[in-house]
Structure formats: C-alpha cells, structure tokens
Design an enzyme around this catalytic site. Structure first.
Site, PDB file in Angstrom:
ATOM      1  N   HIS A 198       0.880  -1.171   0.000  1.00 10.15           N
ATOM      2  CA  HIS A 198       0.000   0.000   0.000  1.00 10.15           C
ATOM      3  C   HIS A 198       0.917   1.220   0.000  1.00 10.15           C
ATOM      4  CE1 HIS A 198      -3.091   2.943   1.069  1.00 10.15           C
ATOM      5  NE2 HIS A 198      -2.214   3.411   1.935  1.00 10.15           N
ATOM      6  N   CYS A 230      -4.806   2.043  -4.561  1.00  9.98           N
ATOM      7  CA  CYS A 230      -3.949   3.039  -3.919  1.00  9.98           C
ATOM      8  C   CYS A 230      -2.645   3.266  -4.682  1.00  9.98           C
ATOM      9  CB  CYS A 230      -3.648   2.614  -2.488  1.00  9.98           C
ATOM     10  SG  CYS A 230      -2.776   1.035  -2.372  1.00  9.98           S
TER      11      CYS A 230
END
Length: 615
Positions: free
Chosen positions: A34, A102
């Site tokens: 992430h 993301c």
C-alpha cells in the site's frame, strides 16, 4: 519554491506475505504493498475515496519504506485542484483491487508532481500474483467482488484478499452500494478529530452511527446512502461504525444503533434512533431547509443563461505556423542572434507545431514531447530576453499554440520562473497600446490557459491571479476592437471557471484537500474584475463583445452566496446600462436581449434578498 515528494510504502500483510507466500502461492512475494504520497506536509492516499492525514498517522501505521521521489515546482493550490479533479476517478465505489487502487493513485500523483511513476516492483505485483496458479484460482472471486479486471493477467498492485484488506480503512458489510446512486456510498469515518472538523466545516451534517452486529442497520444503510447522496452538496453525510471507532461512540454518547445525529452549523440540531425510513427522510429535508434557504435565483426562469456554453473560449488555429516563425527570425539581430544549436531547436519547435496541426486535421497520433526537443522552454525564455517588447508578438503567438498541449501546459503550471505571470504583467507595464500585437497575443495565451484544468487553475491561483486580473483590467477598455473582443473572451473564461467552482461540492470531510481552490478567490478580486467588466459594458458598442461581457457577469453572480457581486452591479448601474443597450438597438439578437434581461432579474432578486436579510 520546490517541495519534497516522498512515497510511503506499507506492507498490509505485516510480514505475512514474505513468510507465507512461497508456500501458499508458489512464489516469493515480499509484501502486500500500500502506498501514499507525502507532499506539502500531508500524506495523500486512496481508500474510501481520496484521503489525507498528517504523515505517519494513517490507519496503516508506520511505513516499511520511504522513497524520495524528488522535488516538485507545482504550487500547492494547483496541486489541490488536481486532487479535486482526481476525486471524480478515485471514488470510494470505483476502487478495484487490480485496476484502480492506492498504488495507481500514488503513481498518478507522482507523475504529476515529479514526472515519474512509482517503482515497478510495486505496480507489477498483481501481474506477478495473477500469473501464479493460486492467483488464477483467486481471480474469479476477486472479479466477483470488484468487477471484471482489465488484466489478462497483468499489472496492478496488491495480493490475495486472504493476506490483506483491500484498503487502508476497515470495510463494513452493510455498506452495499445503492443502485439508484450509481453504486456510490457515504464514506465511513474513524477519527474523532476529523469527524468534529467535518461537523464544524459543513453547514449541514448528518452522522449515521452503525455497528456490525446491528440487523436493522442492514436495512437502513442503503436507504441512508441514497437519501444523502441524492442531495448533492446540500448536506454532508458520514458513517461511523462504533465497533471500529469506539472513541467517537463514547464522545457522542451513542448507546444504540442505528442512531442518526443531525448538525446545523456545527451545533446538534436533532437526533433519533431506529431504522425509521420516514423519519430519516423528513429529518434530512428539515435540516437542508434550515441550512439552505432557497437562493432567489433558483426561482427564476433563465433559459438564455442556462443555454450558455460551459466551455472556455480558446484560440486554437495552427494555420500560420510557418509565417510566425519567419517573422520571428526577422526580429533576431545577427549580433544578438541564436547559436547553431538554438536555431536547430527553434526548427524542432516549428516542425513539432506543424506536425501537431496535421495530426489534428487528420486525426492521427500527435507528436511526442520528446520530438519538441530538450531545450524548447529555455530557448523561448532566451528569445524573450533578446527581443524588445514590441517585437515579441510572434514569440507570444508560438507560446499561444504551445500551451494548448496538456503536457506543455503542465510545464508552465509548475514554472518556477513564472513565465506566464511575467508575460501578463508586461501588458500592464507597457499598456495595451504599447504594442497592440503583443497585448493581443498575450490575451490569447491567457484564454488558451483555460483549455487544460491544471493551467486554468494556475492562472487563477493565489500565485498568478493578480497578474491575470491586471491583464484583464488593462485590456477591457482598449481602443482596438480585436483586443476588447479577446479581453471579453478572457472575462468569459474566468466566469466559466468561477461558476464551475461554485457548482462543485467541497470535500469538507478532508479539509486538507481544500475542495476547489477557486472557491477561495478573494471577494475583492472578484469585485475588481466585475467593476472592470461593468465599465467595459457601458462603453461597448459591439453586440458580440457585449454578449461575452454580459455572460461573464452572469457566471460571476449566479447563485452567489452573500450577493455581493449583484449588489455591486446594482450600485454601478448595470441594470440601466443593459436596458439602454437593448433600447438603443446596440443589442438586437433575441438570445443576447434575453440574456441581458435575465441578468437584470438576477441582480434585482439578489439585491432584494440582500435588503430583506439585513433589515
């Protein structure tokens, strides 16, 4: 002033991927990545829509790695406008584990800020995973949850759901998308200070307190989403799962779910508990009615105004490329001329513009930025320093054609030398009569800046808006018809941007994103522009120019809060001016006559409302 850009890299599996992936998927996967981007003192990331926080305070904990991506010259307010535009792509319901996540967001942001993508080892993770037997077996389940993937199998970050959540925020099983709202849902919030800030920064806010063990919440959740989202910017809706956000539940003394609390201008307005659809609907309507009394313009029939184009006026002709370059070369004296390398670079710019013109005419691929040459911008700056102002018009015409290209526009939006600002200021310094061709070309550059959102925002940002206003004010009363016409076009383009800004919902749940930067245009700036436009309308005898000026006023004052623009127009006698233009037949076309009458009505009703509210 440049800003450092840093990529924060997290492992959502907290080490499990590295230790278990070989046995599970048959391939070593070091992390379930992430990422987020840290710039301007905030950390920006994508989960339930675009989010931001103080760096290092997100739900993801501390990053496993910090990657220096370089420095950016893009001003903060221009970046915030870019974030505002990106929210239309990176919405909560548009999240896709493989296609739109993301890491795609982080890569897009870094591409804008520093011109490069995030490391391939992060963005190639989905392809690596999908190319394993386990990935192939998981693919139907992933696509069942998120929709079909464009990968066959190929890139986009994250690993199997069994190893990690799909976003930085916890999900809730009762937040199923509502069909009538196009799949969008109201976002969850877990931070108490952020919730309090949202309530304080919104005129009308409704908070839905739910929990994972609450059966009635299953029923009311999609109805709540539909009701709130159908109201647009009139109300801000938030969800809170008190099981995940216990501090919020305690602070607001929530003892049962579902509970709905309604806030008006930061103060609690009402609340009730239970899954009562009728009470929820009536409570939302009452809150909106209390928060947003009807604007006087809402009751007007404005057919001409609403029929106006929302597209900026630009000057996009490319039919004079060769003559412009030929003229420029006649102005470059031998003793102060260009080097051989400069001449070759100038020829590359000429060839690039001609190729772009041909590509537009034939709908074939446009030339790349690489074909423009490595030193096109420094060369144009050098030529500007060589030429006296009165001989700069062919150079300015070249710039007028160049800024129509999105990548060139991006260069000038992050220009540390403030090329456009200095160009605009030169007109005010020399006066629009100092060099009529140079002033005209500068106006066309300013209009063309609005052809791309990034540069259009830049010329109205706090960095450049003063010079943009000076350019407008200086040229609106020119004795040259073509200058006044182009200045009126610039006034129209500014008005379009102001109206567009006013119509956008501001994301007050995340104040750091700032909504649309143009909402923050100072009232004094607006009033000075309107004063100049009003003075120009009084003297104008061309119906075409008047049409653009009247349209710009309409955009400035339509649905304006506080009515200050309408009050100013009334003080300056604009309604009488418009009436006289119609009676004297300066304005004859039915659509322009109609628009003049509608603007008079806008001003009249707004002034009456202002008078009533102050009495």
């Amino acid at each position: 002033m440049s800003e450092r850009v840093t990529l924060f890299v997290y492992d959502l599996s907290h080490g499990m991927a590295r230790s278990m992936s070989l046995g599970i998927v048959g391939r070593q996967i070091d992390a379930i990545y992430h990422t987020s981007v840290v710039v301007f003192g905030r950390e920006f990331f994508y989960g339930q829509g675009i989010m931001s926080a103080i760096p290092g305070t997100t739900p993801h904990g501390q990053p496993m790695e910090r990657i220096d991506m370089g420095e950016t010259e893009i001003p903060q307010e221009v970046f915030m406008e870019f974030m505002d535009n990106m929210r239309e792509t990176y919405t909560a319901d548009a999240y896709h584990l493989l296609n739109n996540n993301c890491n795609n967001f982080s890569s897009d942001v870094c591409q804008l800020l520093v011109g490069k993508n995030i490391p391939d080892r992060i963005t190639s993770l989905p392809a690596d995973f999908l190319n394993t037997p386990f990935g192939q077996s998981m693919r139907p389940m992933i696509e069942g949850m998120f929709g079909p993937s464009r990968h066959t199998p190929s890139p986009s970050p994250f690993g199997p759901p069994a190893l990690a959540p799909t976003s930085g925020l916890s999900t809730n099983p009762f937040s199923a998308p509502s069909a009538s709202t196009g799949g969008a849902t109201v976002p969850f919030m877990t931070d108490l200070s952020l919730l309090r800030s949202t309530i304080q920064n919104n005129t009308a806010t409704v908070v839905y307190f739910t929990s994972a063990t609450c059966p009635p919440c299953r029923v009311i959740a999609p109805i709540y989403d539909e009701l709130v989202l159908s109201k647009g910017s009139q109300i801000k809706g938030v969800k809170v799962d008190i099981g995940m956000a216990q501090a919020i539940g305690q602070a607001y003394e929530v003892r049962s779910t579902p509970t709905f609390m309604f806030f008006l201008r930061g103060e609690k307005f009402s609340q009730f508990s239970g899954a009562d659809q009728a009470e929820l609907r009536s409570s939302i309507d009452l809150l909106i009615y209390s928060a947003h009394p009807a604007h006087p313009h809402a009751s007007l029939s404005l057919h001409q105004y609403k029929g106006l184009s929302g597209t900026p006026i630009v000057f996009n002709l490319f039919d004079n490329v060769d003559p412009v370059f030929a003229k420029l070369k006649t102005f470059l004296p031998a003793e102060k001329g260009l080097t051989e390398a400069d001449t070759k670079q100038l020829d590359k710019i000429q060839a690039w513009l001609k190729k772009r013109a041909a590509a537009k005419a034939t709908q074939t691929p446009e030339p790349t930025m690489g074909e423009l040459g490595p030193s096109w911008k420094p060369l144009l700056t050098k030529i500007a320093s060589i030429l006296p102002y009165e001989n700069q018009f062919p150079l300015l015409d070249i710039l007028r054609m160049l800024v129509l290209h999105a990548r060139v526009a991006e260069v000038y939006a992050k220009d540390g030398n403030r090329t456009l600002i200095n160009t605009f200021k030169a007109v005010a310094t020399h006066g629009n009569e100092g060099s009529k061709p140079a002033a005209l070309m500068t106006l066309r550059i300013a209009c063309n800046a609005f052809s791309t959102p990034l540069l259009g925002t830049y010329v109205l940002s706090s960095t450049a808006r003063e010079s943009t206003k000076q350019l407008l004010v200086t040229t609106l009363l020119s004795t040259v018809d073509q200058q006044r016409q182009t200045a009126a076009s610039l006034a129209f383009d500014i008005g379009v941007k102001v109206a567009e800004s006013r119509s956008k919902a501001k994301d007050t749940a995340h104040p750091s994103l700032g909504g649309d930067i143009l909402e923050e245009l100072e009232e004094d700036w607006n009033m000075e522009c309107l004063s100049a436009i009003a003075a120009a309308m009084e003297k104008e005898t061309s119906e075409e120019i008047l049409h653009r000026l009247v349209a710009s006023v309409a955009n400035f004052i339509y649905m304006e809060e506080g009515h200050s623009g309408s009050v100013l127009m009334n003080i300056l006698g604009v309604p009488d001016v418009l009436k006289e233009k119609v009676q004297s037949k300066v304005v004859k076309s039915a659509n322009v006559v109609g628009l003049c009458q509608e603007v008079q009505e806008m001003i009249r009703t707004a002034v009456e409302a202002q008078s009533a509210s102050s009495s």
